[in-house]
Design a protein around this motif. Sequence first.
Motif, PDB file in Angstrom:
ATOM      1  N   GLU A  60       1.805 -30.472  20.595  1.00 58.67           N
ATOM      2  CA  GLU A  60       1.747 -30.451  19.145  1.00 58.67           C
ATOM      3  C   GLU A  60       0.548 -29.614  18.706  1.00 58.67           C
ATOM      4  O   GLU A  60      -0.491 -29.638  19.353  1.00 58.67           O
ATOM      5  CB  GLU A  60       1.614 -31.868  18.604  1.00 58.67           C
ATOM      6  CG  GLU A  60       2.808 -32.745  18.886  1.00 58.67           C
ATOM      7  CD  GLU A  60       2.598 -34.171  18.400  1.00 58.67           C
ATOM      8  OE1 GLU A  60       1.742 -34.385  17.525  1.00 58.67           O
ATOM      9  OE2 GLU A  60       3.302 -35.044  18.910  1.00 58.67           O
ATOM     10  N   PRO A  61       0.688 -28.904  17.618  1.00 59.23           N
ATOM     11  CA  PRO A  61      -0.439 -28.100  17.134  1.00 59.23           C
ATOM     12  C   PRO A  61      -1.666 -28.971  16.871  1.00 59.23           C
ATOM     13  O   PRO A  61      -1.543 -30.109  16.427  1.00 59.23           O
ATOM     14  CB  PRO A  61       0.070 -27.488  15.823  1.00 59.23           C
ATOM     15  CG  PRO A  61       1.540 -27.674  15.836  1.00 59.23           C
ATOM     16  CD  PRO A  61       1.845 -28.808  16.759  1.00 59.23           C
ATOM     17  N   CYS A  62      -2.795 -28.426  17.180  1.00 58.62           N
ATOM     18  CA  CYS A  62      -4.090 -29.072  16.918  1.00 58.62           C
ATOM     19  C   CYS A  62      -4.307 -30.339  17.727  1.00 58.62           C
ATOM     20  O   CYS A  62      -5.079 -31.205  17.327  1.00 58.62           O
ATOM     21  CB  CYS A  62      -4.277 -29.349  15.430  1.00 58.62           C
ATOM     22  SG  CYS A  62      -4.196 -27.872  14.415  1.00 58.62           S
ATOM     23  N   THR A  63      -3.603 -30.517  18.821  1.00 56.93           N
ATOM     24  CA  THR A  63      -3.840 -31.664  19.679  1.00 56.93           C
ATOM     25  C   THR A  63      -5.023 -31.331  20.572  1.00 56.93           C
ATOM     26  O   THR A  63      -4.945 -30.462  21.432  1.00 56.93           O
ATOM     27  CB  THR A  63      -2.610 -32.001  20.541  1.00 56.93           C
ATOM     28  OG1 THR A  63      -1.503 -32.231  19.690  1.00 56.93           O
ATOM     29  CG2 THR A  63      -2.865 -33.221  21.398  1.00 56.93           C
ATOM     30  N   ALA A  64      -6.115 -32.008  20.352  1.00 60.43           N
ATOM     31  CA  ALA A  64      -7.335 -31.765  21.115  1.00 60.43           C
ATOM     32  C   ALA A  64      -7.393 -32.729  22.294  1.00 60.43           C
ATOM     33  O   ALA A  64      -6.758 -33.795  22.282  1.00 60.43           O
ATOM     34  CB  ALA A  64      -8.560 -31.955  20.227  1.00 60.43           C
TER      35      ALA A  64
END
Length: 79
Positions: A60-64
Amino acid sequence: MAGKISISITDEHAALLQEAVGSGDYASTSEVIREALREWRVRRSLGQLWDEGVMSGPCEPCTAMADIRREARSRRTTV
């Protein structure tokens, strides 16, 4: 259950087996081969898991990484 099989190996591999036993790290060449097979099985399993992860697509986008750790910790404490 123990079974017997015969294999052909190179002189180099035979020397490696003898060296491993001669060092005292292993009691027999069979013990060296059994450990090598166990490690091979683990490496294959990790490779399959890696492939599954790659095939699952992008995350997922921006999954750190911190988010992933937080999620893993919350799952561990709720089980």
